[in-house]
Design an enzyme around this catalytic site. Structure first.
Site, PDB file in Angstrom:
ATOM      1  N   SER A   1     135.008 -21.674  -7.313  1.00 29.07           N
ATOM      2  CA  SER A   1     135.614 -22.125  -6.203  1.00 29.07           C
ATOM      3  C   SER A   1     134.941 -21.605  -4.784  1.00 29.07           C
ATOM      4  O   SER A   1     134.469 -22.077  -3.823  1.00 29.07           O
ATOM      5  CB  SER A   1     137.302 -22.035  -6.212  1.00 29.07           C
ATOM      6  OG  SER A   1     137.621 -20.552  -6.177  1.00 29.07           O
TER       7      SER A   1
ATOM      8  N   SER B   1     130.490  -8.576 -14.971  1.00 28.25           N
ATOM      9  CA  SER B   1     131.190  -7.145 -14.892  1.00 28.25           C
ATOM     10  C   SER B   1     130.740  -6.476 -13.731  1.00 28.25           C
ATOM     11  O   SER B   1     131.332  -7.193 -12.521  1.00 28.25           O
ATOM     12  CB  SER B   1     130.552  -6.162 -16.176  1.00 28.25           C
ATOM     13  OG  SER B   1     131.072  -4.770 -16.099  1.00 28.25           O
TER      14      SER B   1
ATOM     15  N   TYR C   1     140.782  -1.621 -11.838  1.00 34.10           N
ATOM     16  CA  TYR C   1     139.433  -2.421 -11.669  1.00 34.10           C
ATOM     17  C   TYR C   1     138.593  -2.040 -12.651  1.00 34.10           C
ATOM     18  O   TYR C   1     137.980  -2.908 -13.437  1.00 34.10           O
ATOM     19  CB  TYR C   1     139.081  -2.490 -10.247  1.00 34.10           C
ATOM     20  CG  TYR C   1     137.929  -3.774 -10.132  1.00 34.10           C
ATOM     21  CD1 TYR C   1     138.157  -5.005 -10.205  1.00 34.10           C
ATOM     22  CD2 TYR C   1     136.589  -2.938  -9.967  1.00 34.10           C
ATOM     23  CE1 TYR C   1     137.017  -5.786 -10.300  1.00 34.10           C
ATOM     24  CE2 TYR C   1     135.471  -4.043  -9.828  1.00 34.10           C
ATOM     25  CZ  TYR C   1     135.747  -5.267  -9.847  1.00 34.10           C
ATOM     26  OH  TYR C   1     134.688  -6.221  -9.820  1.00 34.10           O
TER      27      TYR C   1
ATOM     28  N   LYS D   1     137.005  -3.813 -16.292  1.00 33.82           N
ATOM     29  CA  LYS D   1     135.418  -3.925 -16.336  1.00 33.82           C
ATOM     30  C   LYS D   1     134.812  -3.048 -17.517  1.00 33.82           C
ATOM     31  O   LYS D   1     133.858  -3.704 -18.339  1.00 33.82           O
ATOM     32  CB  LYS D   1     134.679  -3.833 -15.183  1.00 33.82           C
ATOM     33  CG  LYS D   1     134.949  -4.700 -13.968  1.00 33.82           C
ATOM     34  CD  LYS D   1     134.789  -6.342 -14.298  1.00 33.82           C
ATOM     35  CE  LYS D   1     135.008  -7.099 -13.224  1.00 33.82           C
ATOM     36  NZ  LYS D   1     134.742  -8.557 -13.176  1.00 33.82           N
TER      37      LYS D   1
HETATM   38  N1  LIG Z   1     131.370  -9.490  -4.754  1.00 36.79           N
HETATM   39  C1  LIG Z   1     131.241  -8.103  -5.277  1.00 36.79           C
HETATM   40  O1  LIG Z   1     130.892  -7.159  -4.583  1.00 36.79           O
HETATM   41  C2  LIG Z   1     131.393  -7.931  -7.010  1.00 36.79           C
HETATM   42  C3  LIG Z   1     130.644  -7.106  -7.182  1.00 36.79           C
HETATM   43  C4  LIG Z   1     130.920  -6.767  -9.019  1.00 36.79           C
HETATM   44  C5  LIG Z   1     131.503  -7.728  -9.528  1.00 36.79           C
HETATM   45  N2  LIG Z   1     131.978  -8.744  -9.110  1.00 36.79           N
HETATM   46  C6  LIG Z   1     132.812  -9.846  -9.583  1.00 36.79           C
HETATM   47  O2  LIG Z   1     132.366 -10.963  -9.635  1.00 36.79           O
HETATM   48  C7  LIG Z   1     133.190 -12.124  -9.910  1.00 36.79           C
HETATM   49  C8  LIG Z   1     133.370 -13.088  -8.930  1.00 36.79           C
HETATM   50  O3  LIG Z   1     133.914 -12.338  -7.650  1.00 36.79           O
HETATM   51  P1  LIG Z   1     133.509 -12.864  -6.034  1.00 36.79           P
HETATM   52  O4  LIG Z   1     132.804 -11.750  -5.773  1.00 36.79           O
HETATM   53  O5  LIG Z   1     132.652 -14.234  -6.147  1.00 36.79           O
HETATM   54  O6  LIG Z   1     134.885 -12.983  -5.328  1.00 36.79           O
HETATM   55  P2  LIG Z   1     135.731 -14.093  -5.136  1.00 36.79           P
HETATM   56  O7  LIG Z   1     134.916 -15.331  -4.309  1.00 36.79           O
HETATM   57  O8  LIG Z   1     137.104 -13.864  -4.796  1.00 36.79           O
HETATM   58  O9  LIG Z   1     135.552 -15.193  -6.485  1.00 36.79           O
HETATM   59  C9  LIG Z   1     136.616 -14.924  -7.394  1.00 36.79           C
HETATM   60  C10 LIG Z   1     136.649 -15.958  -8.212  1.00 36.79           C
HETATM   61  O10 LIG Z   1     137.428 -15.935  -9.421  1.00 36.79           O
HETATM   62  C11 LIG Z   1     138.493 -17.121  -9.371  1.00 36.79           C
HETATM   63  N3  LIG Z   1     139.766 -16.629 -10.172  1.00 36.79           N
HETATM   64  C12 LIG Z   1     140.712 -15.568 -10.098  1.00 36.79           C
HETATM   65  N4  LIG Z   1     141.677 -15.786 -10.923  1.00 36.79           N
HETATM   66  C13 LIG Z   1     141.365 -16.849 -11.710  1.00 36.79           C
HETATM   67  C14 LIG Z   1     141.882 -17.627 -12.747  1.00 36.79           C
HETATM   68  N5  LIG Z   1     143.215 -17.032 -13.309  1.00 36.79           N
HETATM   69  N6  LIG Z   1     141.413 -18.695 -13.359  1.00 36.79           N
HETATM   70  C15 LIG Z   1     140.217 -18.788 -12.796  1.00 36.79           C
HETATM   71  N7  LIG Z   1     139.764 -18.560 -11.794  1.00 36.79           N
HETATM   72  C16 LIG Z   1     139.997 -17.378 -11.134  1.00 36.79           C
HETATM   73  C17 LIG Z   1     138.988 -17.088  -8.093  1.00 36.79           C
HETATM   74  O11 LIG Z   1     139.609 -18.375  -8.023  1.00 36.79           O
HETATM   75  P3  LIG Z   1     140.777 -19.023  -6.889  1.00 36.79           P
HETATM   76  O12 LIG Z   1     139.704 -19.405  -5.768  1.00 36.79           O
HETATM   77  O13 LIG Z   1     141.505 -19.940  -7.823  1.00 36.79           O
HETATM   78  O14 LIG Z   1     141.554 -17.846  -6.427  1.00 36.79           O
HETATM   79  C18 LIG Z   1     137.548 -17.271  -7.429  1.00 36.79           C
HETATM   80  O15 LIG Z   1     136.723 -18.154  -7.872  1.00 36.79           O
HETATM   81  C19 LIG Z   1     134.637 -11.160 -10.300  1.00 36.79           C
HETATM   82  O16 LIG Z   1     134.729 -11.152 -11.712  1.00 36.79           O
HETATM   83  C20 LIG Z   1     134.214  -9.851  -9.630  1.00 36.79           C
HETATM   84  O17 LIG Z   1     134.664  -8.873 -10.274  1.00 36.79           O
HETATM   85  C21 LIG Z   1     132.112  -8.960  -7.720  1.00 36.79           C
END
Ligand SMILES: NC(=O)c1ccc[n+]([C@@H]2O[C@H](COP(=O)([O-])OP(=O)(O)OC[C@H]3O[C@@H](n4cnc5c(N)ncnc54)[C@H](OP(=O)(O)O)[C@@H]3O)[C@@H](O)[C@H]2O)c1
Length: 298
Positions: A13, A144, A158, A162
């Site tokens: 999303s 991760s 968190y 991971k």
């Molecule tokens: N951005 C960073 O700095 C960073 C760094 C390292 C790792 N990550 C990892 O990258 C991944 C994506 O995060 P992002 O940074 O892109 O943040 P984000 O924009 O908040 O994306 C998180 C996504 O996960 C979805 N989600 C949460 N719970 C869910 C569920 N039960 N079923 C299906 N979808 C679900 C959210 O959907 P909804 O719209 O429905 O809430 C959203 O689409 C995560 O695993 C995060 O830990 C991010």
């Protein structure tokens, strides 16, 4: 394997998932962009993705998938296979960040986090693997974090989610290699996505209030992370490169970050130690990648 692949992405999303969808589809890969509740809470996101796909003729299909719900995961995977006839890559991306002093995190918050960040990929992998095994090929990708290798105060739960994901993904890589299936781990540092706005805070404020100056640590860390965040497209470019790397030539881990926390050194040392441990247990041959023959081929 066809060079144009069928890819399922969780959490499409917003953020990385949305960028992966766009980046992979523009290179001709068929993307099943899955999300929670595309008819409700994510209706706007779903319709923007569908509109973009139509405008630019991109091979994107939006599907419902909540990673905390077995039936929802199985329905989505069945729908992919019914439509595309196969599934080449599953990107376990859905997840969220929980911030706060560890004592202030309730057990319910901890369970919910693990249910999404760790058990979510367990459900997805269990649903896609029978299909990948039938094809004798496939890639399980796990988003991760640098926090899957290093630990900061106020990030303990968190990090635990991971670290758990990393252990599972690595064990999968050993067990599936002989069947031509790869398991890879992407470790992003901090990147500009809605992740910081979606952060869940440790709920037990009464516990937090007893920590004096230490109670400021979560805010300090979060400010440092968001002020140094990089361009999320860099991560999408790495994901594309991994998917387009031939079977059997992928690395287990890919660290991508605007800051060098020394993860490449940790990963290199772990690889050396793991290789030695597998050798000591006599498992080197059993865990070697073998290109599989598609079912029905000669
Ligand atoms: N951005 C960073 O700095 C960073 C760094 C390292 C790792 N990550 C990892 O990258 C991944 C994506 O995060 P992002 O940074 O892109 O943040 P984000 O924009 O908040 O994306 C998180 C996504 O996960 C979805 N989600 C949460 N719970 C869910 C569920 N039960 N079923 C299906 N979808 C679900 C959210 O959907 P909804 O719209 O429905 O809430 C959203 O689409 C995560 O695993 C995060 O830990 C991010």
């Amino acid at each position: 394997m066809n060079s144009k692949q069928v890819v399922l992405i969780t959490g499409s999303s917003t953020g990385f998932g949305r960028l992966f969808t766009d980046t992979l589809a523009r290179k001709g890969h068929t993307v099943f962009a899955t999300m929670r509740d595309p008819g409700g809470r994510n209706a706007k996101n779903a319709s923007e993705i569908r509109a973009l796909a139509e405008k630019d003729s991109l091979p994107i299909h939006v599907l419902e998938l909540d990673v905390t719900d077995d039936a929802s995961v199985e329905r989505a995977v069945d729908a992919v296979v019914a439509k595309a006839g196969r599934i080449d890559v599953a990107i376990n991306n859905a997840g969220y960040y929980l911030s706060g002093l560890e004592e202030a995190v309730t057990t319910e918050q901890a369970q919910r986090l693990m249910d999404t960040n760790f058990l979510g990929p367990v459900r997805v992998n269990r649903a896609v693997l029978p299909h990948m095994r039938g094809q004798r090929s496939g890639v399980l990708m796990h988003i991760s974090s640098a926090a899957g290798r290093i630990i900061a105060p106020s990030m303990g739960f968190y990090c635990a989610s991971k670290f758990a994901l990393e252990a599972l993904a690595e064990a999968y890589s050993y067990e599936l290699a002989a069947q031509g299936i790869e398991s890879v781990i992407v470790e992003p540092g901090q990147y500009e996505t809605p992740v910081f706005g979606n952060t869940v805070k440790a709920a037990d404020e009464a516990r937090t209030s007893t920590y004096g100056a230490v109670k400021e640590l979560p805010a300090k860390i979060n400010a440092a992370l968001s002020s140094t965040a990089g361009n999320a497209q860099d991560v999408a470019d790495v994901v594309l490169r991994i998917i387009e790397t031939p079977a059997g030539e992928k690395q287990l881990r890919y660290f991508v970050s605007p800051q060098d926390f020394g993860l490449n050194e940790i990963n290199a040392l772990c690889k050396q130690v793991q290789t030695g441990a597998l050798e000591a247990f006599g498992l080197t041959e059993d865990t070697k990648f073998r290109k599989g023959k598609a079912v029905g081929s000669v």
